[in-house]
Scaffold this motif. Sequence first.
Motif, PDB file in Angstrom:
ATOM      1  N   ARG A   1       0.422  33.059  -1.674  1.00  0.00           N
ATOM      2  CA  ARG A   1       1.718  33.737  -1.644  1.00  0.00           C
ATOM      3  C   ARG A   1       2.238  33.886  -0.213  1.00  0.00           C
ATOM      4  O   ARG A   1       2.615  34.974   0.225  1.00  0.00           O
ATOM      5  CB  ARG A   1       1.622  35.142  -2.268  1.00  0.00           C
ATOM      6  N   ASP A   2       2.263  32.789   0.470  1.00  0.00           N
ATOM      7  CA  ASP A   2       2.680  32.825   1.871  1.00  0.00           C
ATOM      8  C   ASP A   2       4.168  33.138   1.964  1.00  0.00           C
ATOM      9  O   ASP A   2       4.990  32.455   1.354  1.00  0.00           O
ATOM     10  CB  ASP A   2       2.386  31.450   2.489  1.00  0.00           C
ATOM     11  N   VAL A   3       4.537  34.203   2.715  1.00  0.00           N
ATOM     12  CA  VAL A   3       5.968  34.564   2.821  1.00  0.00           C
ATOM     13  C   VAL A   3       6.737  33.512   3.574  1.00  0.00           C
ATOM     14  O   VAL A   3       7.934  33.354   3.399  1.00  0.00           O
ATOM     15  CB  VAL A   3       6.130  35.934   3.513  1.00  0.00           C
ATOM     16  N   LEU A   4       6.071  32.783   4.463  1.00  0.00           N
ATOM     17  CA  LEU A   4       6.760  31.726   5.220  1.00  0.00           C
ATOM     18  C   LEU A   4       6.804  30.426   4.423  1.00  0.00           C
ATOM     19  O   LEU A   4       7.407  29.460   4.862  1.00  0.00           O
ATOM     20  CB  LEU A   4       6.058  31.465   6.547  1.00  0.00           C
ATOM     21  N   HIS A   5       6.095  30.346   3.297  1.00  0.00           N
ATOM     22  CA  HIS A   5       6.004  29.124   2.495  1.00  0.00           C
ATOM     23  C   HIS A   5       5.517  27.950   3.318  1.00  0.00           C
ATOM     24  O   HIS A   5       6.022  26.826   3.183  1.00  0.00           O
ATOM     25  CB  HIS A   5       7.373  28.795   1.865  1.00  0.00           C
ATOM     26  N   SER A   6       4.589  28.222   4.191  1.00  0.00           N
ATOM     27  CA  SER A   6       4.169  27.164   5.115  1.00  0.00           C
ATOM     28  C   SER A   6       3.598  25.979   4.352  1.00  0.00           C
ATOM     29  O   SER A   6       3.801  24.825   4.751  1.00  0.00           O
ATOM     30  CB  SER A   6       3.147  27.716   6.105  1.00  0.00           C
ATOM     31  N   GLY A   7       2.885  26.222   3.246  1.00  0.00           N
ATOM     32  CA  GLY A   7       2.311  25.105   2.502  1.00  0.00           C
ATOM     33  C   GLY A   7       3.368  24.169   1.977  1.00  0.00           C
ATOM     34  O   GLY A   7       3.301  22.951   2.206  1.00  0.00           O
ATOM     35  N   GLN A   8       4.368  24.723   1.333  1.00  0.00           N
ATOM     36  CA  GLN A   8       5.385  23.850   0.739  1.00  0.00           C
ATOM     37  C   GLN A   8       6.230  23.185   1.813  1.00  0.00           C
ATOM     38  O   GLN A   8       6.585  22.005   1.706  1.00  0.00           O
ATOM     39  CB  GLN A   8       6.253  24.673  -0.208  1.00  0.00           C
ATOM     40  N   VAL A   9       6.526  23.945   2.882  1.00  0.00           N
ATOM     41  CA  VAL A   9       7.322  23.350   3.969  1.00  0.00           C
ATOM     42  C   VAL A   9       6.550  22.187   4.578  1.00  0.00           C
ATOM     43  O   VAL A   9       7.095  21.103   4.830  1.00  0.00           O
ATOM     44  CB  VAL A   9       7.656  24.416   5.027  1.00  0.00           C
ATOM     45  N   LEU A  10       5.261  22.412   4.760  1.00  0.00           N
ATOM     46  CA  LEU A  10       4.448  21.345   5.326  1.00  0.00           C
ATOM     47  C   LEU A  10       4.401  20.142   4.390  1.00  0.00           C
ATOM     48  O   LEU A  10       4.399  18.989   4.849  1.00  0.00           O
ATOM     49  CB  LEU A  10       3.022  21.876   5.578  1.00  0.00           C
ATOM     50  N   THR A  11       4.389  20.422   3.095  1.00  0.00           N
ATOM     51  CA  THR A  11       4.423  19.316   2.136  1.00  0.00           C
ATOM     52  C   THR A  11       5.677  18.477   2.322  1.00  0.00           C
ATOM     53  O   THR A  11       5.625  17.242   2.349  1.00  0.00           O
ATOM     54  CB  THR A  11       4.379  19.877   0.700  1.00  0.00           C
ATOM     55  N   LEU A  12       6.774  19.183   2.510  1.00  0.00           N
ATOM     56  CA  LEU A  12       8.013  18.443   2.754  1.00  0.00           C
ATOM     57  C   LEU A  12       7.881  17.572   4.007  1.00  0.00           C
ATOM     58  O   LEU A  12       8.262  16.397   4.021  1.00  0.00           O
ATOM     59  CB  LEU A  12       9.179  19.413   2.903  1.00  0.00           C
ATOM     60  N   PHE A  13       7.369  18.186   5.031  1.00  0.00           N
ATOM     61  CA  PHE A  13       7.214  17.426   6.280  1.00  0.00           C
ATOM     62  C   PHE A  13       6.343  16.205   6.062  1.00  0.00           C
ATOM     63  O   PHE A  13       6.637  15.102   6.545  1.00  0.00           O
ATOM     64  CB  PHE A  13       6.601  18.317   7.366  1.00  0.00           C
ATOM     65  N   VAL A  14       5.244  16.419   5.311  1.00  0.00           N
ATOM     66  CA  VAL A  14       4.333  15.288   5.077  1.00  0.00           C
ATOM     67  C   VAL A  14       5.035  14.186   4.321  1.00  0.00           C
ATOM     68  O   VAL A  14       4.861  13.004   4.628  1.00  0.00           O
ATOM     69  CB  VAL A  14       3.083  15.783   4.321  1.00  0.00           C
TER      70      VAL A  14
END
Lengths: 102, 608, 177
Positions: free
Chosen positions: A53-66
């Motif tokens: 439950r990351d408030v920054l959504h770092s996982g999904q944002v990083l997925t986009l970047f990837v």
Amino acid sequence: MHVVYPAVVAALLFSIGVYGVLARRNTILVLMSVELMLNAVNLNLVAFDVWLRDVLHSGQVLTLFVIVIAAAEVGIGLAIVLAVFRTRKAIELDRLRELGEP
Amino acid sequence: MIVSLVVVLPFAGAVLGLLLSRYPHGRGPAENLAANKRAAWFGVLPTALSTALIGWLAWENTPSTNVLTVIDTGGIAITVGLEAAELSVLTAMLVGVVALAVQVYSVGYMRGESRYPSFSAFISLFTSAMLLVVFAADLLVLYVGWEIMGLCSYLLVGHWWEERANSRAAIKAFLVTRLGDVGFLFGIFVLGFAAGSFRISDVMAADIPEPTLVLATLLLLAGVAGKSAQVPLHTWLPDAMAGPTPISALIHAATMVAAGIFVVARLYVLFPQPTLDVLGVAAAIGMLGAALAAFAQTDLKRVLAYSTISQLAYMAAALAGGARDAAVFHLVTHGAFKALLFLCAGAVIHHVGSNLLGHMGGLRRPMPVTFWTMTVGYAALIGLPPASGFFSKDAILYGLERSSSPIQLLLYGSALLTVGVTGAYATRAWLMTFFGTGKVQALPEPAPGTAHVFDGREAPASMLWPIGVLAIPALLLGFTDTGEFHLAPAVTALVVALLGAAFVYVIWRGAPERDPARLLGVFHGPCEQAFYVDRLYAAVFVRPVLALARGVVRADDHVVDGAVRGTGRATVGLSGLTRHLQNGNAQLYVTGLLAGVLLIAVGAVVLG
Amino acid sequence: MSAVDFWPPSTLEIVFLLLGLVAVGSALLVVTTRQLVHAALWLVLCFGALAGCYLVLTAEFVAWVQVLIYVGAVVVLLLFGIMLTRAPIGRSDDLDSGNRVVAAVVALATAGVLVSVVVGGFQHAYADLRPGSGSAEELGGSIFRNWVLPFEALSVLLLAALIGAIVLSRTDISGRR
């Protein structure tokens, strides 16, 4: 949702990608296998982002970047494959051995 | 103080002779001559001074001890000191006189020799070492001198090293004496640790249990047998005759070989009966065997060498039989007459240009001085009155006759027989050298490694003077003995010796051209080869050792080096295998990389 | 950590596992098929199934991006690559190298290690799914509030890749002499 499920699916995908990279002769197939490995990582990133439950959504944002980087990589990779094909008339990896010990 | 000077002076002479003789440097004939002249002064003067000081010591006749320093070793301290007792002064007198004679003699003998400076320096060093042995107050100090003597012997025997046989003889002398020296050193250790001190006076006063004493003295005996050329370590001495004749006179007749006898006499109170019996048996075998061997030799110097072994065995027999004073007396007289004999032999060889008796003959007239002095020497050797050997042999025979030793009969019988054989071989050598027809033709060019041929009638004055001077003690030393004279053994010995001499004379008269040694008949071969002891040693020790050495070399070549070379070859082969992996196939590389990463990960999980 | 049992699985989990099975199966076909073009098509199926997985995991935006970029762009690119290298259309038996057995061993070992580690590490982890947390609004806000700088850097990277691809694939541009 148990985190184990996406994690195991990602691990299997990654291993399949590894097999493809190691076993396929055709360079384009190798590129596909690399994409598989990247997707495995993406699945992991999303699953752990949801779990933590990351408030920054770092996982999904990083997925986009990837995904973006993967697209760039495929573009560059294909350009290299084409250049190699133009000069060598072959894209089989085990025939491109100019750097080997004679 | 004076004792130290006596020892140090020849040493200083040696150092100066080695360092300064060739200053300023140059290699021309003129420089050589100058260097030899300077070296002669460096050699003769300190020895003369030293001898004079010994004479003064003998005159004073007060036992004195000088301790320079005591070296604290943590265990048993080493006393660096000198001690002048009666026996030491007497022996030192012998050493000094003979060394002086030899130094003067070699000035003439080695004239024009380019390595004379080192030669005379080594003689000085040797003299110093021998005096150190004689005067040492401590067993380890004695051992230092003992070893330096061995070194000097090696250097001087191998003086003409250009010829292979000479350097081989030098190595043989060195190795054989070294074999004995090992035992000697351990004997010193046993004595020192048993007595708790290395000082000779302490050791002699200490109360040491008999088994320890037997062990220690038997070990000492090994060194004595090596230095004094006693059976079974005598084989080096005849070969050592390859050295220049003055060296034979100095080292191998008068002084170094006397060191062994001297040490036994010095430490006589320590020697228990079993050790003396061992010494006696070796001496009894040695004296007769060496005398017989001397009879069959064709080389004049080897005759004298075997005679030396025989005479030293005589002294050893006297020590074994309990006649210590007689042994010391014979040591001194023998030193004098044997040095005389060797120096005379040197003059003869110098004249003839050959060592072989067969090349000599009729030298009585061309060399009168040498003839008469050598006659004196032979008379002393045989034991004819009034020469010194007569008295000393008489004393020994008397001592052996009265001995309480369990092997008294063996010693006495052997000694008496040896007297006869001595008379025979001395007469043979005398007759073959000076009588008969002259066969001398001056060789046009001396063979390398032999003395230079002197084409004059007599040897130069520098060689004649020492001979003449040495003839006096050889002739008259017998009258200085204070002990009483015993008629019965003297007459017995004289009769036996004359019998031997007369026998040889009769044989020789029959055919002056032929060698009287033929009367040995079938024993001639074994006697000439000294009963094949050398061959026996070669078969039993030398060849196995050489085979072992060859095996070691082969093992080194094939096993040790082979392992190294094999490692290299294996590495190259393995790298040939691994280079197959470097085939340019990137997939293979990635496979290896991933497999490695996996292994590391598994390892980290399992072990971590 | 969590008291939720593995059995019985929830509906979401069953859907996810089915999608995952499709993804893994099609991925296996991608690396084993003997026809080049089929491999690309199986890849489409695999990526689609993965997009479904993302949807189940409430990451809607990522799922649409996955479909758009991967299925729409990357696979098309790969197909173009296949065509441009004049790869054989139809069965060809030399798509696998002699390295296959070793590759299989390494891959299996990788799978074993990863699966065992993942199972050992997260067997009690449980994620509560809240619909909407991966919507375009949420993600857009996150990207343009918190991840602007990486985003800009990424756009530069994309530009560089574009130029690089053009330079590499055009034959009339020669290097500096």
